[in-house]
Design an enzyme around this catalytic site. Structure first.
Site, PDB file in Angstrom:
ATOM      1  N   TYR A 218      45.353  42.018  41.098  1.00 26.59           N
ATOM      2  CA  TYR A 218      45.946  42.044  39.760  1.00 26.59           C
ATOM      3  C   TYR A 218      44.842  42.341  38.761  1.00 26.59           C
ATOM      4  O   TYR A 218      43.799  41.692  38.787  1.00 26.59           O
ATOM      5  CB  TYR A 218      46.515  40.674  39.374  1.00 26.59           C
ATOM      6  CG  TYR A 218      47.295  39.945  40.419  1.00 26.59           C
ATOM      7  CD1 TYR A 218      48.678  39.904  40.357  1.00 26.59           C
ATOM      8  CD2 TYR A 218      46.655  39.267  41.454  1.00 26.59           C
ATOM      9  CE1 TYR A 218      49.402  39.208  41.300  1.00 26.59           C
ATOM     10  CE2 TYR A 218      47.378  38.575  42.391  1.00 26.59           C
ATOM     11  CZ  TYR A 218      48.746  38.549  42.312  1.00 26.59           C
ATOM     12  OH  TYR A 218      49.461  37.852  43.251  1.00 26.59           O
TER      13      TYR A 218
ATOM     14  N   ASP B 112      56.526  26.812  42.866  1.00 24.30           N
ATOM     15  CA  ASP B 112      57.580  27.820  42.885  1.00 24.30           C
ATOM     16  C   ASP B 112      58.920  27.247  43.356  1.00 24.30           C
ATOM     17  O   ASP B 112      59.963  27.639  42.862  1.00 24.30           O
ATOM     18  CB  ASP B 112      57.178  29.005  43.746  1.00 24.30           C
ATOM     19  CG  ASP B 112      56.075  29.834  43.102  1.00 24.30           C
ATOM     20  OD1 ASP B 112      55.799  29.635  41.898  1.00 24.30           O
ATOM     21  OD2 ASP B 112      55.484  30.676  43.803  1.00 24.30           O
TER      22      ASP B 112
ATOM     23  N   HIS C 229      56.813  34.630  38.395  1.00 23.75           N
ATOM     24  CA  HIS C 229      55.925  34.097  37.372  1.00 23.75           C
ATOM     25  C   HIS C 229      55.875  35.021  36.158  1.00 23.75           C
ATOM     26  O   HIS C 229      56.008  36.228  36.289  1.00 23.75           O
ATOM     27  CB  HIS C 229      54.493  33.967  37.910  1.00 23.75           C
ATOM     28  CG  HIS C 229      54.385  33.099  39.105  1.00 23.75           C
ATOM     29  ND1 HIS C 229      53.432  33.291  40.069  1.00 23.75           N
ATOM     30  CD2 HIS C 229      55.114  32.030  39.515  1.00 23.75           C
ATOM     31  CE1 HIS C 229      53.572  32.376  41.015  1.00 23.75           C
ATOM     32  NE2 HIS C 229      54.585  31.606  40.698  1.00 23.75           N
TER      33      HIS C 229
ATOM     34  N   LYS D 286      49.814  43.721  33.254  1.00 23.01           N
ATOM     35  CA  LYS D 286      48.962  43.735  34.437  1.00 23.01           C
ATOM     36  C   LYS D 286      49.219  44.971  35.273  1.00 23.01           C
ATOM     37  O   LYS D 286      50.287  45.583  35.202  1.00 23.01           O
ATOM     38  CB  LYS D 286      49.119  42.465  35.266  1.00 23.01           C
ATOM     39  CG  LYS D 286      50.514  42.112  35.700  1.00 23.01           C
ATOM     40  CD  LYS D 286      50.495  40.733  36.365  1.00 23.01           C
ATOM     41  CE  LYS D 286      51.880  40.168  36.467  1.00 23.01           C
ATOM     42  NZ  LYS D 286      51.885  38.825  37.001  1.00 23.01           N
TER      43      LYS D 286
END
Length: 178
Positions: free
Chosen positions: A131, A167, A62, A71
């Site tokens: 995250y 996905d 992603h 991140k």
């Protein structure tokens, strides 16, 4: 806390020093001063998220279009095989990937700069990934590339047990960068 550079431009691996004794352990999972010494502004992170995955699950690859997103990624429980792909066209490491084992024993944490694709596979019965993200989520900017795209040649250590519909339907690397 030490900070190591990686083979991907701009990606940093934060390596804390857990203190262990007969009670268990204590570790610092983030230090704003250490981050600032490496050009990361802690106040810039606006959102914390967590996922839980079962053994063999792959999430990713992603990323975000536009400005992308930075991140910090760590595994709070269990272990994951964490993969970054450099999708920044102007980067000296464009198109390359690197994998990292993140777990609840060593507490390593990855700084992922904007423009990277990110994915991971759970290596333990359950794995919780945390995250810290620098932008609010905007679904219109989501991009994804198939985890098994042959052009990327990513080796996943376990057979894939589950993958989301999103996905499994992700596009090819060539379509993203083409």
């Amino acid at each position: 806390m030490q900070v190591e550079t990686t083979s991907l431009a701009g990606v940093l691996l934060f390596v804390p020093t857990p203190h262990r004794d007969d009670r268990g352990l204590f570790t610092r999972t983030f230090d704003a001063e250490v981050a600032a010494e490496h050009g990361i502004e802690a106040r810039g992170f606006l959102q914390d998220s967590q996922s839980r995955s079962r053994l063999g699950v792959v999430r990713g690859l992603h990323g975000r279009s536009g400005r992308g997103e930075a991140k910090l990624v760590r595994c709070a429980h269990g272990a994951v095989w964490d993969v970054l792909v450099d999708a920044r066209a102007d980067s000296p490491t464009f198109g390359r990937h690197e994998a990292f084992r993140l777990d609840d024993n060593d507490f390593h944490q990855l700084y992922v700069p904007p423009g990277m694709l990110h994915g991971f596979q759970a290596l333990t019965d359950f794995a919780d990934v945390c995250y810290r993200i620098d932008r609010p989520h905007d679904p219109s900017e989501d991009v994804a590339v198939r985890f098994d795209d042959p052009e990327l040649g990513i080796h996943w250590p376990l057979p894939v047990s589950v993958i989301s519909h999103r996905d499994s339907g992700a596009g090819a690397w060539a379509d993203l960068v083409g």
